[in-house]
Design an enzyme around this catalytic site. Sequence first.
Site, PDB file in Angstrom:
ATOM      1  CB  ALA A 114     -93.447  -2.439 -57.078  1.00 22.39           C
ATOM      2  CE  LYS A 149     -97.109 -25.751 -71.953  1.00 21.88           C
ATOM      3  NZ  LYS A 149     -98.259 -26.605 -71.932  1.00 21.88           N
ATOM      4  CE  LYS A 157     -82.984  -5.358 -49.544  1.00 28.11           C
ATOM      5  NZ  LYS A 157     -84.118  -6.208 -49.242  1.00 28.11           N
ATOM      6  CG  ASN A 203     -93.243 -10.860 -55.753  1.00 37.61           C
ATOM      7  OD1 ASN A 203     -94.291 -10.330 -55.418  1.00 37.61           O
ATOM      8  ND2 ASN A 203     -92.350 -10.243 -56.523  1.00 37.61           N
ATOM      9  N   PRO A 254     -83.413  -4.436 -63.810  1.00 38.18           N
ATOM     10  CG  PRO A 254     -84.679  -2.940 -65.067  1.00 38.18           C
ATOM     11  CD  PRO A 254     -84.367  -4.401 -64.931  1.00 38.18           C
ATOM     12  CG  ASP A 311     -84.575  -9.027 -56.285  1.00 37.93           C
ATOM     13  OD1 ASP A 311     -84.640  -7.786 -56.408  1.00 37.93           O
ATOM     14  OD2 ASP A 311     -84.906  -9.633 -55.246  1.00 37.93           O
TER      15      ASP A 311
END
Length: 398
Positions: free
Chosen positions: A275, A289, A337, A210, A305, A279
Amino acid sequence: MSSLSQKRIILGITGGIAAYKSAEIARRLQDEGAEVRVIMTDSAQEFIRPLTLQALTGKPVHTDLLDPKAEAAMGHIELARWADIVLIAPATANFIAVLSQGVANDLLTTVCLASSGSIVVAPAMNQAMWSQPVSLDNIERLKQRNITIFEPDDGIQACGDTGPGRLQQPEAIVDQLCGIFDSGILSGKRVVITAGPTREAIDPVRYISNHSSGKMGFALASGMIDAGAAVTLISGPVSLDSPDRCQLIPVVSASEMLEAATEAVKEADIFISSAAVADYQVTEASSQKIKKKSDKMSLNLSKTPDIVAILSENNPKMFVLGFAAETENIESHARDKLNRKNLDAIIANDVSRDDIGFNSDNNEALWIDANSCQSLSKKSKTQLAREIIVLIAEKIDN
Ligand code: PMT
């Protein structure tokens, strides 16, 4: 290492004879590892040339409020947001009077008004001017607005008078500035922070990740160090320098981050999960590859996790602060959350905006805990980190 290391300081110079000392202040601030930008008022330029300060700092000196070139590069609002601290040395009686009235009629006064960071004023003036009730009232007014005053020295003045009003020596100014960053509010606490993205391998050359740059987590680490904490920073791949006086553990994937954090929090009082952990991970990453054989391909993904939830459950005495990266219904998603992951508090930020959140130098957020929701207005990540740390210290005290 100095507590000014990696700090961003605006040195504001106003027009008095003591302006010659500002060159030495700029040099000493940089010796301490600070990044310095200089703003000079018109009258300051009568006493010392901008070129001197430009040569010393290696950066153009800012002089005009409405300079199209400067506004395009770093305008007054960006300058105000950029700085961790604005130090005005020397500050003349006139500048202090203008600042105390909240007037913004040049670049320096405007930056002071726009800044949400700390402002420090080091006065320098003739002893009779300093002792005038009106000058002392102006100083009092600045103190009431949380502006720090480095009281002037007593002694022989350039005009031949003797008394209070001399600018403090550059060395003393820089020493006191160090003290401002060393708040010590979390002195003796052990803090573990996760930062940056994780990378989940698809094959040896590709990965899922991300946009996290690590800036928010690294700012928290620096702020925690200034607050006197012992800091372990566990970071995914980023291109930032480690803050001084902190133990940096580089990791790549979510499982590596979990392993490092599980070990690091054994002795910790506070865990901050800033961080952007991926997910999902590829269930079975290819060891070779993957070849481009067909037009479409699918990946089999499984959940990573949930590091913060696991650590919170296993360490009930530790204060746990999570982050929530949201694009809609920010407060309700973040509160969900907070409860699901059993956190003490959560910082919710809007990652759909490009002026804050991922990769930006600035952020704006909500602090949410069981009993409250508080807005933290837009500012540099360094300043926001400091605000968050004060909130954590208050929570822990309670
Ligand atoms: O790094 P920057 O460019 O400065 O950007 C800062 C930031 C936007 C990354 C940061 O402010 C932020 O929001 N961090 C949290 C990002 C995130 O993963 O949020 P989330 O809502 O998906 O996760 C909620 C919480 O669970 C977070 O504390 C996260 O660290 C944690 N988590 C998530 C998944 C997982 N597998 N393990 C976790 O511990």
